[in-house]
Scaffold this active site. Structure first.
Site, PDB file in Angstrom:
ATOM      1  N   HIS A 167      35.053  -3.491  17.132  1.00  0.00           N
ATOM      2  CA  HIS A 167      35.106  -4.873  17.633  1.00  0.00           C
ATOM      3  C   HIS A 167      34.711  -4.932  19.116  1.00  0.00           C
ATOM      4  CE1 HIS A 167      37.031  -8.991  17.687  1.00  0.00           C
ATOM      5  NE2 HIS A 167      36.964  -8.713  18.970  1.00  0.00           N
ATOM      6  N   GLU A 168      35.254  -4.016  19.910  1.00  0.00           N
ATOM      7  CA  GLU A 168      34.992  -4.064  21.358  1.00  0.00           C
ATOM      8  C   GLU A 168      33.567  -3.626  21.685  1.00  0.00           C
ATOM      9  OE1 GLU A 168      37.088  -5.648  23.178  1.00  0.00           O
ATOM     10  OE2 GLU A 168      38.577  -5.704  21.573  1.00  0.00           O
TER      11      GLU A 168
HETATM   12 ZN    ZN Z   1      36.984  -9.820  20.680  1.00  0.00          ZN
END
Ligand code: ZN
Length: 174
Positions: A130-131
């Site tokens: 996600h990051e």
């Molecule tokens: Zn995010």
């Protein structure tokens, strides 16, 4: 100093972050500020620099009160599949079931410039994916099928039009 967290619709979230070429005092101060910003949010586990408007490849996360930083992270390998209800500080209160690889091998640099590597799965694997997406201008919406994206955007717009504090919405896999 806490920064404002940029939210969906801000163009900075759609652009590619640049690699850090010199890990200097400025980067260290930015990382400190990222932790202050992360700790002021209620629900955040991790934060990528573009989320505070800085186009640099830096991710911080906090697990059990331990601060971690990775600079210029790359996913080297990934496999498996895992569905998890993802949230994002830049898309507050929206949780969406997203299928992604389960296990990842991530490589990057620490604040001293040493190479670091993590082989993780489930929640940690998801956090890195996600990051690192944030560093590439990719948001949760870009990881959904067109059908699910439509549902998620409808929920998001509803929340923007009539915000009710504390009310979150969940979008399952279609
Ligand atoms: Zn995010």
């Amino acid at each position: 100093m806490a920064y404002a967290i940029r939210t969906f619709g801000d163009p900075v979230l759609k652009s590619q972050a640049a690699p850090v070429t010199d890990i200097n005092g400025k980067v260290a101060r930015l990382v400190d500020d990222m932790f202050v910003t992360l700790h002021e949010s209620d629900s955040g586990l991790a934060l990528a620099a573009p989320q505070i408007g800085v186009q640099k490849q830096i991710v911080v996360w906090d697990i059990d009160d331990e601060k971690h930083t990775i600079i210029n992270p790359q996913i080297i390998e990934s496999d498996g599949e895992w569905v998890y209800s993802e949230g994002c500080l830049s898309i507050p209160e929206l949780y969406v079931d997203i299928m992604r690889p389960d296990r990842v091998l991530v490589r990057g640099l620490d604040l001293d410039g040493n190479e670091i590597e993590f082989e993780v799965n489930e929640l940690m694997g998801r956090m890195f994916q996600h990051e690192i997406d944030h560093l590439n201008g990719v948001l949760m919406f870009d990881r959904m099928s067109p059908e699910q994206r439509k549902l998620a955007l409808t929920e998001w717009r509803k929340m923007q039009e009539s915000p009710e504090p504390g009310q979150s919405r969940h979008v399952p896999l279609p």
